[in-house]
Motif scaffolding. Structure first.
Motif, short mmCIF file in Angstrom:
data_model
loop_
_atom_site.label_atom_id
_atom_site.label_comp_id
_atom_site.label_asym_id
_atom_site.label_seq_id
_atom_site.Cartn_x
_atom_site.Cartn_y
_atom_site.Cartn_z
N UNK A 69 0.82 -1.22 0.00
CA UNK A 69 0.00 0.00 0.00
C UNK A 69 0.85 1.27 0.00
N UNK A 70 1.84 1.33 0.87
CA UNK A 70 2.66 2.55 0.98
C UNK A 70 3.38 2.85 -0.32
N UNK A 71 3.86 1.83 -0.98
CA UNK A 71 4.56 2.01 -2.25
C UNK A 71 3.63 2.58 -3.31
N UNK A 72 2.41 2.05 -3.39
CA UNK A 72 1.46 2.54 -4.40
C UNK A 72 1.00 3.95 -4.05
N UNK A 73 0.75 4.22 -2.78
CA UNK A 73 0.38 5.59 -2.37
C UNK A 73 1.47 6.58 -2.74
N UNK A 74 2.71 6.19 -2.54
CA UNK A 74 3.84 7.05 -2.88
C UNK A 74 3.89 7.33 -4.38
N UNK A 75 3.65 6.31 -5.19
CA UNK A 75 3.65 6.48 -6.65
C UNK A 75 2.51 7.41 -7.08
N UNK A 76 1.35 7.26 -6.45
CA UNK A 76 0.22 8.14 -6.77
C UNK A 76 0.55 9.57 -6.37
N UNK A 77 1.12 9.75 -5.18
CA UNK A 77 1.50 11.09 -4.72
C UNK A 77 2.46 11.74 -5.70
N UNK A 78 3.43 10.98 -6.20
CA UNK A 78 4.40 11.51 -7.15
C UNK A 78 3.73 11.91 -8.47
N UNK A 79 2.67 11.21 -8.85
CA UNK A 79 1.97 11.51 -10.09
C UNK A 79 1.06 12.73 -9.96
N UNK A 80 0.73 13.12 -8.72
CA UNK A 80 -0.10 14.29 -8.43
C UNK A 80 0.68 15.22 -7.49
N UNK A 81 1.78 15.79 -7.92
CA UNK A 81 2.66 16.54 -7.00
C UNK A 81 2.03 17.80 -6.40
N UNK A 82 1.00 18.36 -7.02
CA UNK A 82 0.41 19.59 -6.52
C UNK A 82 -0.71 19.36 -5.52
N UNK A 83 -1.03 18.10 -5.27
CA UNK A 83 -2.13 17.78 -4.38
C UNK A 83 -1.61 17.35 -3.03
N UNK A 84 -2.43 17.48 -1.99
CA UNK A 84 -2.02 17.05 -0.66
C UNK A 84 -1.94 15.52 -0.62
N UNK A 85 -1.17 14.96 0.32
CA UNK A 85 -1.01 13.51 0.40
C UNK A 85 -2.35 12.79 0.61
N UNK A 86 -2.39 11.57 0.09
CA UNK A 86 -3.58 10.73 0.29
C UNK A 86 -3.64 10.31 1.75
N UNK A 87 -4.83 9.96 2.17
CA UNK A 87 -4.97 9.40 3.51
C UNK A 87 -5.99 10.10 4.32
#
Length: 139
Positions: free
Chosen positions: A121-139
Motif C-alpha cells: 500500500x505505501x509504495x502505491x500511495x507514494x507512486x500516486x503522490x508523485x503523479x499528483x505533486x500539486x495535491x495534498x497527500x492521500x490518507x
C-alpha cells in the motif's frame, strides 16, 4: 460541476478470479490497485460518486472495466485523488506501476492499461503522490 483526472486506490485483501467484461477472466493477486480515469462530461467528478455506489453495492450496473473490480465484494475503495480541470489521465497511468490486466480502462487510448498494481500500500500511495505533486497527500 468541475471535472478532471482522478485515481481510485482500491484494496484487495485476497486473490480473486474476476471476469472483466470483454477482457474476460483474470486472476488478480492480493494487494493494492490504482485506477486512473477522467471525468470531463456534464457530471464531472460526480463519476466518483458512482464508483463509490458500485463499491458499496448500491449500484450493480457494470458499464466500465472498473465496475467489475469495484463491484466485487472483496474490494474496498480506500481513497481518491483528484486533479481538477487537468487532462492528465494517461500521464498519471503511465507513471504508476504496471497492470495485471492489459487493456484495463484504456480502450479509448494507446496506454497499456489504466489499472496499476502493487502488493504494498505505501509504495502505491507514494507512486500516486508523485503523479499528483500539486495535491495534498492521500490518507
Amino acid at each position: 460541476m468541475t471535472g478532471g483526472t482522478y485515481t481510485l486506490l482500491i484494496e484487495l485483501p485476497g486473490s480473486i478470479e474476476l471476469e472483466i467484461g470483454a477482457l474476460g477472466m483474470h486472476n488478480l493477486p492480493e494487494g493494492w490497485y490504482a485506477y486512473t480515469g477522467s471525468a470531463f462530461g456534464a457530471g464531472g467528478f460526480s463519476r466518483i460518486d458512482r464508483h463509490r455506489r458500485v463499491a458499496s453495492g448500491e449500484h450493480d450496473v457494470r458499464h466500465w472495466h472498473i465496475d467489475y473490480l469495484l463491484g466485487h465484494p472483496a474490494t474496498t475503495l480506500a481513497d481518491v485523488r483528484r486533479q481538477p480541470e487537468a487532462d492528465v489521465e494517461c500521464a498519471v497511468a503511465d507513471a504508476l506501476p504496471d497492470s495485471p490486466v492489459a487493456g484495463f480502462g484504456s480502450s479509448d487510448c494507446d496506454c497499456p492499461a489504466h489499472l496499476a498494481y502493487d502488493a504494498d500500500e505505501a509504495s502505491l500511495r507514494s507512486a500516486i503522490q508523485a503523479a499528483y505533486p500539486d495535491e495534498k497527500p492521500m490518507g
